[in-house]
Design a protein around this motif. Structure first.
Motif: not given
Length: 245
Positions: A169-173
């Motif tokens: 669920x974690x995406x790079x920003x």
């Protein structure tokens, strides 16, 4: 253009994307808390350009996302009192102007008001999501393995360390930060330890990534040669067919 060239072109597009990811891994080999990435591929059935007794559908190569290895990076001692590293699974929570973000990069400092922040100036959240304020007049800061900050005998706060049941669920920003893109709630990482005066390094294996870069380059070259040979074969066939007629 026949099916072999279409399939080869789809493979080259994936290889270019894979090369970008490998190059990014190599570039971030010394980035604190960076997690190595790899490309996921899949078969994409598609209608053939033209076929006579050939496979239906033709199998093209497609991108199916990016996998990220959240394994532990090596801890490096800095002895800076506000450098913190997470040992085990978990992330620091950071409050930015765009909302909550999560990171493994523990290069923290204090701003003009004494708030604990990242190098970019975003505030680091405590275990309840609030801010942590440090008074420089009260002496040296010590951080316990559970994240508790103290100045002398006074407890200042507790750095929050949070984990997710599903890390996908974690995406790079950008800025070495991740965003939770789901409704899944972060929970306290009870088993994680906070190490003061240390930073977590990247978990990139530079030698392995350079080897992958060579493999991708050779695969791209091999595909180009196959496509060139196929194009030559098609031209030769058309030329012969024209002479027969």
């Amino acid at each position: 253009m026949d099916n072999a060239l279409y399939v080869g072109l789809s493979r080259q597009m994936v290889l270019r994307r894979q090369m970008d990811i490998v190059a990014n891994n190599v570039a971030n080999a010394d980035t604190n808390g960076f997690k190595v990435e790899s490309l996921i591929t899949k078969e994409q059935p598609g209608a053939p350009a033209f076929t006579l007794g050939g496979p239906r559908p033709v199998k093209f190569v497609g991108e199916d996302g990016v996998a990220r290895d959240f394994g532990q990076g090596a801890l490096r001692r800095t002895d800076a009192p506000l450098d913190l590293a997470v040992e085990g699974q978990g992330f620091f929570k950071v409050n930015t102007k765009d909302g909550e973000r999560f990171t493994r990069d523990g290069r923290f400092r204090t701003d003009d008001t004494g708030r604990l922040t990242t190098q970019a100036g975003d505030t680091v959240a405590d275990d309840g999501g609030g801010e942590i304020v440090i008074d420089p007049q009260k002496g040296q800061v010590t951080v316990a393995p559970d994240g508790t900050l103290s100045q002398g005998a006074e407890r200042v706060g507790k750095v929050g360390v949070f984990q997710f049941a599903n890390l996908s669920v974690l995406e790079k920003r950008g800025g070495n930060l991740y965003q939770n893109t789901s409704n899944q709630q972060a929970t306290p990482a009870e088993s994680a330890k906070v190490r003061q005066g240390m930073l977590e390094g990247s978990n990139v294996n530079s030698i392995l990534e350079i080897t992958r870069m060579i493999e991708v380059s050779r695969a791209y070259e091999s595909t180009s040669q196959m496509m060139s040979a196929q194009a030559d074969l098609s031209r030769s066939s058309i030329s012969r067919l024209g002479r027969v007629q």
